[in-house]
Design a protein around this motif. Structure first.
Motif, mmCIF file in Angstrom:
data_model
loop_
_atom_site.group_PDB
_atom_site.id
_atom_site.type_symbol
_atom_site.label_atom_id
_atom_site.label_comp_id
_atom_site.label_asym_id
_atom_site.label_seq_id
_atom_site.Cartn_x
_atom_site.Cartn_y
_atom_site.Cartn_z
ATOM 1 N N ASN A 123 -24.325 50.844 73.810
ATOM 2 C CA ASN A 123 -23.378 50.177 74.709
ATOM 3 C C ASN A 123 -22.030 49.976 74.012
ATOM 4 N N ASP A 124 -21.590 51.022 73.330
ATOM 5 C CA ASP A 124 -20.458 51.007 72.407
ATOM 6 C C ASP A 124 -19.155 50.626 73.104
ATOM 7 N N GLY A 125 -18.500 49.590 72.568
ATOM 8 C CA GLY A 125 -17.199 49.191 73.085
ATOM 9 C C GLY A 125 -16.069 49.464 72.117
ATOM 10 N N SER A 126 -16.291 50.402 71.208
ATOM 11 C CA SER A 126 -15.317 50.620 70.138
ATOM 12 C C SER A 126 -14.040 51.315 70.603
ATOM 13 N N LYS A 127 -13.983 51.759 71.862
ATOM 14 C CA LYS A 127 -12.738 52.344 72.377
ATOM 15 C C LYS A 127 -11.581 51.354 72.205
ATOM 16 N N VAL A 128 -11.869 50.080 72.376
ATOM 17 C CA VAL A 128 -10.847 49.043 72.220
ATOM 18 C C VAL A 128 -10.345 49.005 70.776
ATOM 19 N N ALA A 129 -11.291 49.109 69.840
ATOM 20 C CA ALA A 129 -10.913 49.108 68.419
ATOM 21 C C ALA A 129 -10.102 50.353 68.074
ATOM 22 N N ILE A 130 -10.508 51.490 68.620
ATOM 23 C CA ILE A 130 -9.780 52.738 68.354
ATOM 24 C C ILE A 130 -8.347 52.632 68.868
ATOM 25 N N GLU A 131 -8.198 52.127 70.082
ATOM 26 C CA GLU A 131 -6.847 51.943 70.654
ATOM 27 C C GLU A 131 -5.992 51.050 69.750
ATOM 28 N N THR B 149 -18.346 57.073 75.647
ATOM 29 C CA THR B 149 -17.073 56.458 76.056
ATOM 30 C C THR B 149 -16.009 56.564 74.969
ATOM 31 N N PRO B 150 -16.285 56.092 73.739
ATOM 32 C CA PRO B 150 -15.261 56.277 72.701
ATOM 33 C C PRO B 150 -15.055 57.743 72.330
ATOM 34 N N LYS B 151 -16.106 58.563 72.458
ATOM 35 C CA LYS B 151 -15.942 59.967 72.092
ATOM 36 C C LYS B 151 -14.988 60.678 73.051
ATOM 37 N N ASP B 152 -15.093 60.375 74.339
ATOM 38 C CA ASP B 152 -14.160 60.971 75.296
ATOM 39 C C ASP B 152 -12.721 60.567 74.971
ATOM 40 N N TYR B 153 -12.540 59.310 74.569
ATOM 41 C CA TYR B 153 -11.205 58.840 74.209
ATOM 42 C C TYR B 153 -10.707 59.547 72.947
ATOM 43 N N LEU B 154 -11.593 59.733 71.978
ATOM 44 C CA LEU B 154 -11.231 60.444 70.756
ATOM 45 C C LEU B 154 -10.837 61.889 71.058
#
Length: 332
Positions: A228-236, A259-264
């Motif tokens: 349930n990774d929410g690290s997209k926020v951290a990456i941003e 989710t974070p992988k798509d953002y990456l």
């Protein structure tokens, strides 16, 4: 004629300089209360193995280690090793981030002379302290005739490790360090050195990384992947504050939540950042799929996230070319 080796000890703080509140405590202690000089004076055996000089670089909990201290330590060590009268260097360090500092110097120092890191899991004043033994072993190794050309080494609990391979794998046990992918390079028994393996990957004089003209290091951060990774926020956030590279501590063999992988993927497509896939597991290779290769992801090889960060910072000090950085991770 004095045939003892000339060894310089560079102190940076850590538990090895800690004074416990009481003899039974392994967690309540004050760092920096006991000097390395006091450790050396605690037993005459130190004087029999080397001519020793001391210098304090820092006096910190190693959780507070910084790029600035790394650069200062590297410059100081490199300059000392140029002195023909100095045979080796011992660096005392807190155990928490020792593996990162040791790997950094393993990649940037330009000398074949021995450099040995050591630490303590229990402060000098606590029952069962490993401070004296580890320091004695480190000095013995730094002055040993067979210790040159092996890169930076780490000595803990009678074992010798390569700086590239070693990791802290236990929070408080005296057997706190291991090399999960390779095992120990050798052992020390009553001051006698036994080597069994050599580092296979290039180091020190055989790397392209030179810190002589570096005042700062590129900003690289680590992102942890989980259910349930929410690290997209951290990456941003990391991108917003100027991170040039990200290490992803993926699950298993480097898997990243969708989710974070798509953002990456979007960041890589815009060439906004360098992304290296590592693993939170602690051992083993991180392979890339053909799609990931095309997208621009880089494999950390078998480096854990914290060591992948060290290599990526140095890589980014040379280039931002993905192909070249991939080769660095394969080679070093």
């Amino acid at each position: 004629m004095d045939l003892k080796p000339n060894i310089v000890i560079l102190s940076t703080g850590g538990t090895i300089t800690g004074e416990a509140i009481d003899m039974l405590s392994t967690k309540d202690y004050v760092i920096g209360k006991i000097s390395i000089q006091r450790l050396l004076q605690s037993t005459p055996s130190f004087q029999s193995i080397a001519n020793i000089t001391l210098e304090e670089i820092a006096n910190i909990d190693s959780a507070d280690m910084s790029n600035a201290i790394w650069l200062n330590l590297a410059h100081k060590t490199d300059n000392l090793l140029k002195d023909s009268n100095i045979d080796g260097i011992v660096i005392t360090h807190g155990s928490d981030t020792l593996e990162e500092s040791a790997y950094f110097l393993h990649l940037v120092l330009k000398s074949h002379k021995p450099v040995v890191f050591t630490a303590a899991i229990r402060p000098f004043s606590a029952i069962g302290s490993d401070a004296i033994k580890n320091l004695y072993n480190a000095i013995s190794l730094a002055g040993h005739k067979e210790s040159s050309h092996k890169g930076v080494m780490v000595v803990m609990n009678d074992k010798i490790y390569s700086a590239r391979e070693v990791s802290k794998t236990h929070t408080l046990n005296l057997e706190a360090f291991n090399a999960p992918n390779s095992g120990a390079m050798g052992y020390i028994i009553d001051g006698e050195i036994f080597f069994h393996t050599m580092p296979l990957k290039p180091h020190t004089q055989d790397t392209p990384f030179n810190i002589q003209d570096l005042d700062i290091l590129p900003k690289v951060d680590i992102v942890y992947s989980y259910c349930n990774d929410g690290s997209k926020v951290a990456i941003e956030a990391f991108v917003k504050v100027g991170s040039e590279g990200l290490i992803i501590a993926g699950s298993g063999a480097g898997s990243i939540h969708k989710t974070p992988k798509d953002y990456l993927r979007g960041l890589l497509k815009k060439q906004a950042i360098i992304v290296v896939k590592s693993s939170r597991v602690g051992a083993g290779l991180v392979p890339l799929t053909q799609k990931e290769l095309r997208e621009g992801f880089i494999s950390a090889n078998n480096l854990n996230p914290q060591k992948a960060r060290v290599l990526l910072m140095l890589a980014l000090s040379k280039t931002k070319a993905i192909k070249t950085i991939r080769e660095y991770f394969k080679k070093y």
